[in-house]
Design an enzyme around this catalytic site. Sequence first.
Site, PDB file in Angstrom:
ATOM      1  N   HIS A  83      22.249  24.077   6.468  1.00 39.70           N
ATOM      2  CA  HIS A  83      22.006  23.240   7.652  1.00 39.70           C
ATOM      3  C   HIS A  83      21.892  21.788   7.212  1.00 39.70           C
ATOM      4  CE1 HIS A  83      20.519  26.235  10.942  1.00 39.70           C
ATOM      5  NE2 HIS A  83      21.588  26.694  10.290  1.00 39.70           N
ATOM      6  N   TYR A 212      13.547  22.156  17.578  1.00 47.57           N
ATOM      7  CA  TYR A 212      12.093  22.022  17.777  1.00 47.57           C
ATOM      8  C   TYR A 212      11.882  21.372  19.138  1.00 47.57           C
ATOM      9  CZ  TYR A 212      11.583  22.909  12.757  1.00 47.57           C
ATOM     10  OH  TYR A 212      11.612  23.476  11.493  1.00 47.57           O
ATOM     11  N   PRO A 304       3.313  26.455  10.402  1.00 50.38           N
ATOM     12  CA  PRO A 304       4.749  26.647  10.118  1.00 50.38           C
ATOM     13  C   PRO A 304       5.660  25.563  10.703  1.00 50.38           C
ATOM     14  CG  PRO A 304       3.995  28.190  11.779  1.00 50.38           C
ATOM     15  CD  PRO A 304       2.778  27.494  11.276  1.00 50.38           C
ATOM     16  N   LYS A 308       7.098  24.482   5.596  1.00 49.31           N
ATOM     17  CA  LYS A 308       6.710  24.122   4.230  1.00 49.31           C
ATOM     18  C   LYS A 308       6.047  25.239   3.443  1.00 49.31           C
ATOM     19  CE  LYS A 308       8.463  20.215   4.234  1.00 49.31           C
ATOM     20  NZ  LYS A 308       9.755  20.243   3.543  1.00 49.31           N
ATOM     21  N   TYR A 396      11.386  16.737   5.575  1.00 49.27           N
ATOM     22  CA  TYR A 396      11.841  18.078   5.964  1.00 49.27           C
ATOM     23  C   TYR A 396      12.667  18.716   4.839  1.00 49.27           C
ATOM     24  CZ  TYR A 396      13.373  21.799   9.143  1.00 49.27           C
ATOM     25  OH  TYR A 396      13.580  23.015   9.752  1.00 49.27           O
TER      26      TYR A 396
HETATM   27  C1  PHB Z   1      11.578  30.588  11.116  1.00 47.86           C
HETATM   28  O1  PHB Z   1      12.827  30.731  11.165  1.00 47.86           O
HETATM   29  O2  PHB Z   1      10.783  31.555  11.093  1.00 47.86           O
HETATM   30  C2  PHB Z   1      11.015  29.176  11.083  1.00 47.86           C
HETATM   31  C3  PHB Z   1      11.885  28.114  10.879  1.00 47.86           C
HETATM   32  C4  PHB Z   1      11.380  26.812  10.847  1.00 47.86           C
HETATM   33  C5  PHB Z   1      10.017  26.602  11.017  1.00 47.86           C
HETATM   34  C6  PHB Z   1       9.145  27.684  11.211  1.00 47.86           C
HETATM   35  C7  PHB Z   1       9.644  28.979  11.247  1.00 47.86           C
HETATM   36  O3  PHB Z   1       9.525  25.319  10.998  1.00 47.86           O
END
Ligand code: PHB
Length: 405
Positions: A83, A212, A304, A308, A396
Amino acid sequence: MTKAQANSQATIKTQVAIIGAGPSGLLLGQLLTKAGIDNIILERKSGDYVLSRIRAGVLEQGTADLIREAGAGVRMDKEGIIHKGTDFSFQGEHHHLDLEKYSGGKHVIVYGQTEVTRDLMDERKKSGASTIYEADHVKLHDVDSESPYVTYHHNDEPFRINCDYIAGCDGFHGVTRKSIPQDKLVEYEKVYPFGWLGLMSDTPPVHDELVYCAHERGFALCSMRSETRSRYYLQVPDTDTIDNWNEEKFWDELKRRIPPEMAERLVTGPALEMSIAPLRSYVCETMQYGKIFLLGDAAHIVPPTGAKGLNLAASDVETAFRLFVKIYNEGRTDLIPRYQEICLARVWKAVRFSWWMTMFLHRFESAGRFDFRVQQAEFDYFIHSEAGNTTIAENYVGLPLEELE
Ligand code: PHB
Ligand code: APR
């Protein structure tokens, strides 16, 4: 235990005793084994139980490089999805953030932590290195002496491992941090007033990158495990329970929080798994004591939101691994204090970023109209400015790892 009992228990010698066979323990164990440093992993649960855990799936390039160095990157490179960007939305306004452009050419790999764990377990099995699953009553002894040791029971038989060092990779609820005298622990914690309700489904992801979504109804995240398996999250109050939810209610609420054009094309389906996880930040600054080193969730927990958790664990592993190589190959025990110094500098930057992403994107019930408008202005600034895009992107994809010397 009597002296006779102590003498009767089987005693093993190793250089590094690793407690915990999650990603931290397995990655450290595989790196040490490849470097010829003897190690044994003690895991409380079965291998199947460890693999049953659903966890996040975004790998920084540094984490991916370390997994390759451990010899466990073949499937990740074949099946992982690169990505080069990630997406944000605020009240349905959708924006793409070019991670590669704003991080100086870096990207992330989407590949489930469960798959990372599986690959590391497979490599460890091939290496012949020892992992004792279903090890009960693990106890650490003489951790601040020159002869530390670990005792445990397996199939009700007592065992002892004499070692040089103990790597606590046993997560937040493990035994290693609790083996450090309480008055030596320096701890920080922040609990957020909400959790994440997660759903896994064998449906195609709604977008080709992660999205997000900040919304007045609450945060939502659209993620994935592959091109046919999706992972979605909804912010829910910390008082909410899974009994209040079903698939239909989940999909309906997700459609309300994501951009309208995405809601229209969202493919819904049966939930393979639905669960609620609480959100908090925790740091134990005492990341080493005597012959103990704490790694990963044993030392820190992040919400989450910034993806990280695994990446921070991997950077602890890299620092510990480089240190053990220096100690065993060059006798550089003078570098031992550098472990905590290097790890903490990185931990706090990742904790800050995870905290900031959580505050930036979630709806706080205690927040008023003013706070919501400030949150909108924050979104406008960070998403529409070079400086804002750069700060999100470089955190990130992962900040550079400091060298031991
Ligand atoms: C996930 O795919 O479980 C996931 C991805 C990004 C995040 C948190 C969880 O920031
Ligand atoms: N004895 C032996 N093993 C133990 C003990 C104990 N007393 N206590 C816990 N364990 C094991 C757990 O069963 C688990 O398999 O230690 C392992 C710790 O693994 P994780 O909790 O996954 O922690 P870590 O390896 O540091 O990985 C961090 O996992 O939880 C996610 O978000 C987190 O992505 C991050 C990653």
